[in-house]
Design an enzyme around this catalytic site. Structure first.
Site, short mmCIF file in Angstrom:
data_model
loop_
_atom_site.label_atom_id
_atom_site.label_comp_id
_atom_site.label_asym_id
_atom_site.label_seq_id
_atom_site.Cartn_x
_atom_site.Cartn_y
_atom_site.Cartn_z
N HIS A 180 5.02 3.56 -0.94
CA HIS A 180 3.68 3.85 -1.46
C HIS A 180 3.02 2.57 -1.98
O HIS A 180 3.69 1.67 -2.48
CB HIS A 180 3.76 4.90 -2.58
N GLU B 253 -2.66 5.83 4.03
CA GLU B 253 -3.37 5.81 2.76
C GLU B 253 -4.07 4.47 2.56
O GLU B 253 -3.42 3.50 2.14
CB GLU B 253 -2.39 6.01 1.60
O1 LIG Z 1 0.36 9.99 -3.17
C1 LIG Z 1 -0.81 10.32 -3.09
C2 LIG Z 1 -1.85 9.36 -2.83
O2 LIG Z 1 -1.59 8.10 -3.32
C3 LIG Z 1 -3.23 9.84 -3.12
O3 LIG Z 1 -3.47 9.97 -4.49
P1 LIG Z 1 -4.93 10.43 -4.96
O4 LIG Z 1 -5.32 11.57 -4.08
O5 LIG Z 1 -4.78 10.82 -6.37
O6 LIG Z 1 -5.84 9.27 -4.71
#
Ligand SMILES: O=C[C@H](O)COP(=O)(O)O
Length: 256
Positions: free
Chosen positions: A102, A173
Site C-alpha cells: 500500500h 490506487e
Molecule cells: O486502502 C484503501 C485505500 O487506500 C483508499 O482509502 P480511501 O478510500 O480512504 O482514500
C-alpha cells in the site's frame, strides 16, 4: 458467460479502536448474510482489519460469505522478526487475503519494490491471495499512469515464478486520490485498470487475477465503471455499514 463476481474489499487501516472494529465487523457480517448478492457469489467481499482484530473478526465472519484478510505480512515465514506477523500465522488466523505494498507502507515504512516482491511471494507461498497495491504518485495522463503502474506491478511480482494456479488481486490506487475527497475520473480508472488487466492476462503465472480500484472510492462510482474494473478497494467511505451495503447493491446491479 455470466460476468465475473465483483470484488469489494475494505481496509480499515488504523482508523477504528479495537471494540469498534469488532462491532463494525459484526454489522458487516449481518449485512452480508442478508444480502442475496453476497450469498449467491455475485459479489465477493473481503475485510482487512488491524492485526489484533483478526481473530474476533474471523469469528464474526465464520460460516458466512465475508472473507478475512490482513493489511500486511512479513516476507519470512518465521524467526527473529520482532513485531512482525507471518504468512503462516495469518493463515492460521483464518485469512484468505493480505494487502501488499500500500502507498502508506511504501511512503511511511520505506517498502520498496524488492520488499513488495518478497511479501507477495510470501503471501502466495502461504496460500494467501495478495492484494498488490500500485499507483502513480502525481496526477498524470492515463497512459503514463498505466505505464508507471504496470512497471510497479511487474517489479512487485518479479520473484513469483510458480506455475501453480496462483490468484492475485491488483488494487490500482493513484496515490494522489487516496484520502482525498474524490476518486480519479472514470476514464482514468478504466484506462489504467484495462492496461493492468492486459498485462496480467499475458502472464501464465496468474491465471486468476482481478484488478480493482481504490482511492476515495465510495457510493455511486462502481456503476459508472466498466467490466475492466473488477471491483473497489474501499477505505473511509465504507466506514458506514449502510454506505457499504449501498455499494454492494451497486455491485449486484452490475451483475444483472
Ligand atoms: O486502502 C484503501 C485505500 O487506500 C483508499 O482509502 P480511501 O478510500 O480512504 O482514500
Amino acid at each position: 458467460m455470466p460476468p465475473a463476481p465483483t470484488l469489494l474489499g475494505v481496509s480499515l487501516k488504523m482508523y477504528f479502536g479495537h471494540r469498534q472494529t469488532v462491532d463494525w465487523c459484526r454489522d458487516v457480517a449481518r449485512m452480508a448474510a442478508e444480502h442475496p448478492a453476497v450469498g449467491s457469489g455475485a459479489v465477493d467481499l473481503f475485510i482487512l482489519p488491524s492485526f489484533p482484530a483478526l481473530v474476533p473478526a474471523g469469528q464474526a465472519f465464520a460460516g458466512g460469505p465475508v472473507r478475512l484478510g490482513a493489511q500486511n505480512l512479513h516476507w519470512e515465514d518465521g524467526g527473529p522478526f520482532t513485531g512482525e506477523v507471518s504468512g503462516p500465522q495469518l493463515r492460521e488466523a483464518g485469512c484468505s487475503y493480505v494487502e501488499v505494498g500500500h502507498a502508506e507502507r511504501r511512503r511511511l515504512f520505506a517498502e520498496d519494490d524488492r520488499i513488495v516482491a518478497a511479501k507477495a511471494a510470501a503471501a502466495l507461498r502461504n496460500g494467501l491471495i495478495p492484494v498488490i497495491c500500485v499507483g502513480e504518485q502525481q496526477r498524470m495522463p492515463a497512459d503514463e499512469a498505466a505505464a508507471t503502474c504496470t512497471a510497479q506491478l511487474e517489479a512487485g511480482v518479479r520473484t513469483v515464478t510458480d506455475g501453480q494456479q496462483l490468484q492475485v488481486v491488483v488494487a490500482y490506487e493513484p496515490v494522489w486520490a487516496i484520502g482525498s475527497s474524490e476518486p480519479a475520473s472514470v476514464e482514468h480508472i478504466r484506462a489504467v485498470c484495462s492496461r493492468l488487466r492486459t498485462w496480467l492476462a499475458g502472464q501464465d503465472r496468474f491465471p486468476h487475477h482481478r484488478v480493482m480500484y481504490g482511492g476515495s472510492a465510495g457510493p455511486g462510482l462502481l456503476g459508472r465503471l466498466g467490466q475492466e474494473v473488477g471491483g473497489l478497494f474501499l477505505g473511509r467511505f465504507a466506514h458506514d455499514v449502510g454506505a457499504l451495503a449501498g455499494i454492494v447493491d451497486e455491485a449486484a446491479e452490475r451483475a444483472g
